[in-house]
Design an enzyme around this catalytic site. Structure first.
Site, PDB file in Angstrom:
ATOM      1  N   ARG A 121       0.831  -1.202   0.000  1.00  0.00           N
ATOM      2  CA  ARG A 121       0.000   0.000   0.000  1.00  0.00           C
ATOM      3  C   ARG A 121       0.870   1.258   0.000  1.00  0.00           C
ATOM      4  O   ARG A 121       0.889   2.014  -0.953  1.00  0.00           O
ATOM      5  CB  ARG A 121      -0.943  -0.019   1.222  1.00  0.00           C
ATOM      6  CG  ARG A 121      -2.041   1.057   1.193  1.00  0.00           C
ATOM      7  CD  ARG A 121      -1.593   2.410   1.661  1.00  0.00           C
ATOM      8  NE  ARG A 121      -0.987   2.411   2.987  1.00  0.00           N
ATOM      9  CZ  ARG A 121      -0.392   3.452   3.513  1.00  0.00           C
ATOM     10  NH1 ARG A 121      -0.283   4.595   2.835  1.00  0.00           N
ATOM     11  NH2 ARG A 121       0.164   3.384   4.722  1.00  0.00           N
ATOM     12  N   ASP A 122       1.652   1.440   1.043  1.00  0.00           N
ATOM     13  CA  ASP A 122       2.447   2.653   1.187  1.00  0.00           C
ATOM     14  C   ASP A 122       3.503   2.754   0.091  1.00  0.00           C
ATOM     15  O   ASP A 122       3.817   3.851  -0.385  1.00  0.00           O
ATOM     16  CB  ASP A 122       3.124   2.657   2.562  1.00  0.00           C
ATOM     17  CG  ASP A 122       3.505   4.045   3.037  1.00  0.00           C
ATOM     18  OD1 ASP A 122       3.563   4.959   2.211  1.00  0.00           O
ATOM     19  OD2 ASP A 122       3.764   4.206   4.237  1.00  0.00           O
ATOM     20  N   HIS A 137       6.076   3.717  13.088  1.00  0.00           N
ATOM     21  CA  HIS A 137       6.133   3.724  11.624  1.00  0.00           C
ATOM     22  C   HIS A 137       7.132   4.803  11.221  1.00  0.00           C
ATOM     23  O   HIS A 137       6.807   5.990  11.175  1.00  0.00           O
ATOM     24  CB  HIS A 137       4.735   4.023  11.068  1.00  0.00           C
ATOM     25  CG  HIS A 137       4.660   4.087   9.580  1.00  0.00           C
ATOM     26  ND1 HIS A 137       3.861   3.249   8.843  1.00  0.00           N
ATOM     27  CD2 HIS A 137       5.266   4.906   8.677  1.00  0.00           C
ATOM     28  CE1 HIS A 137       3.974   3.552   7.550  1.00  0.00           C
ATOM     29  NE2 HIS A 137       4.825   4.556   7.441  1.00  0.00           N
ATOM     30  N   HIS A 188      10.147   6.540   8.713  1.00  0.00           N
ATOM     31  CA  HIS A 188      10.652   6.713   7.355  1.00  0.00           C
ATOM     32  C   HIS A 188      12.146   7.001   7.420  1.00  0.00           C
ATOM     33  O   HIS A 188      12.651   7.501   8.435  1.00  0.00           O
ATOM     34  CB  HIS A 188       9.915   7.841   6.642  1.00  0.00           C
ATOM     35  CG  HIS A 188       8.524   7.475   6.245  1.00  0.00           C
ATOM     36  ND1 HIS A 188       7.969   7.815   5.036  1.00  0.00           N
ATOM     37  CD2 HIS A 188       7.562   6.772   6.897  1.00  0.00           C
ATOM     38  CE1 HIS A 188       6.730   7.360   4.950  1.00  0.00           C
ATOM     39  NE2 HIS A 188       6.456   6.736   6.076  1.00  0.00           N
ATOM     40  N   CYS A 241       5.730   9.805   1.210  1.00  0.00           N
ATOM     41  CA  CYS A 241       4.495  10.564   1.416  1.00  0.00           C
ATOM     42  C   CYS A 241       4.214  11.323   0.133  1.00  0.00           C
ATOM     43  O   CYS A 241       5.096  12.038  -0.365  1.00  0.00           O
ATOM     44  CB  CYS A 241       4.628  11.525   2.597  1.00  0.00           C
ATOM     45  SG  CYS A 241       3.151  12.539   2.871  1.00  0.00           S
ATOM     46  N   ASN A 274       9.873   4.455   3.388  1.00  0.00           N
ATOM     47  CA  ASN A 274       9.844   3.890   4.736  1.00  0.00           C
ATOM     48  C   ASN A 274      11.169   3.182   5.019  1.00  0.00           C
ATOM     49  O   ASN A 274      11.958   2.938   4.116  1.00  0.00           O
ATOM     50  CB  ASN A 274       8.715   2.861   4.837  1.00  0.00           C
ATOM     51  CG  ASN A 274       7.361   3.453   4.596  1.00  0.00           C
ATOM     52  OD1 ASN A 274       7.200   4.384   3.826  1.00  0.00           O
ATOM     53  ND2 ASN A 274       6.347   2.898   5.233  1.00  0.00           N
TER      54      ASN A 274
END
Length: 301
Positions: A13-14, A207, A209, A240, A249
């Site tokens: 997803r990310d 979470h 990055h 992002c 990430n």
């Protein structure tokens, strides 16, 4: 240090949402199924966002229906709002968790989802309540928890107040996102010490990055405060989509390698995870940022 940690893989997803091109559905499915064979027990598969906003995830339904994962893998989907949840519920038998999100920064939240923090929170409270009726496990994700590229410092009290609202609504887990890589280890240590006091009994997830190269240092600081739950992305995919320069990430294989060298269990086959990242690198046709993908594990033969 904890003896073991839980890792949610968020690359499908990310990571995929931040690629400049739309990855073919069958390629996504193949890569996700490779991840499912690594020993990962939590995978965020996709997001039910508007296709015109993030076209890279326009095939959310198709991916969710096509992927075949081991029974022990818990599948989560990112849900932006009530409408997204209704879309997801048409495929209720294909996932077990939802992740609802907002930002701790007013400016970032408006740029990211076009709402105020209060509007997002009110919507998430209704969304989580509906998800709990469906017996779904809920995570509330708070972006820019450690700093905002537009506002700078984000007060810890504001982040924890948002987290408390999410927990009161029914979230069993709260993820704190360093969305553009602004955190430092001292800040992380102080933040989670406060979070554990403010949110007893809640699963707290970090979470991070690696935008400024401090991702794994921040993991170590979080571990030292007792954090046992992390999110990461294979190949260091992600970032992002709002501010420029917000790179990926922390890489799942870099995280797993460090944890294993420290004697902390993950249940993940590192070589299989590297293979999945190598397959992603080939599919995307460009080098990925993961260090272990290039160097191999410490005990590489």
């Amino acid at each position: 240090m904890p003896a073991a940690v839980r890792i949610r893989e968020v690359g499908p997803r990310d990571g995929f949402q931040n690629e400049p091109e739309v990855i073919p559905t069958d390629t996504k499915v193949r890569l996700i199924e490779l991840l499912g064979r690594t020993g990962l027990r939590r995978i965020e598969l996709t997001s039910f966002v508007r296709a015109d906003v993030i076209p890279q995830l326009a095939d959310a339904e198709q991916v969710l229906e096509a992927v075949r994962l081991p029974a022990e893998v818990s599948v989560s989907v990112l849900i932006p709002n009530e409408r997204g949840l209704e879309r997801a519920l048409a495929h209720r038998d294909r996932f077990q968790e939802i992740n609802g999100f907002l930002s701790a920064s007013e400016t970032h939240n408006r740029k990211n989802v076009g709402r105020s923090i209060e509007e997002s929170l009110s919507g998430l409270e209704r969304t989580i309540a509906r998800a709990r009726v469906e017996r779904l496990r809920c995570e509330g994700v708070i972006s820019t928890s450690f700093g905002c590229p537009y506002e700078g410092h984000v007060p810890v009290d504001r982040v924890l107040e948002i987290a408390a609202r999410l927990v009161a609504a029914g979230a069993e887990e709260v993820g704190f996102g360093d969305t553009t890589g602004m955190a430092n280890p001292l800040q992380v240590r102080e933040f989670f010490a406060a979070a554990f006091k403010a949110l007893p009994g809640v699963e707290l997830t970090a979470h991070f990055h690696n935008t400024r190269g401090q991702g794994l240092a921040n993991v170590l600081a979080a571990l030292e405060t007792g954090v046992e739950s992390f999110e990461s992305s294979f190949g260091e995919l992600g970032g992002c989509p709002v501010p420029a320069g917000a790179t990926g990430n922390i890489a799942s294989e870099d995280l797993v390698s460090m944890l294993h060298e420290m004697g902390i269990e993950t249940g993940i086959d590192l070589v299989a995870l590297i293979d999945a990242s190598r397959a992603a690198q080939q599919a995307l046709g460009r080098p990925l940022g993961s260090h272990v993908l290039s160097a191999g594990p410490v005990d590489w033969q």
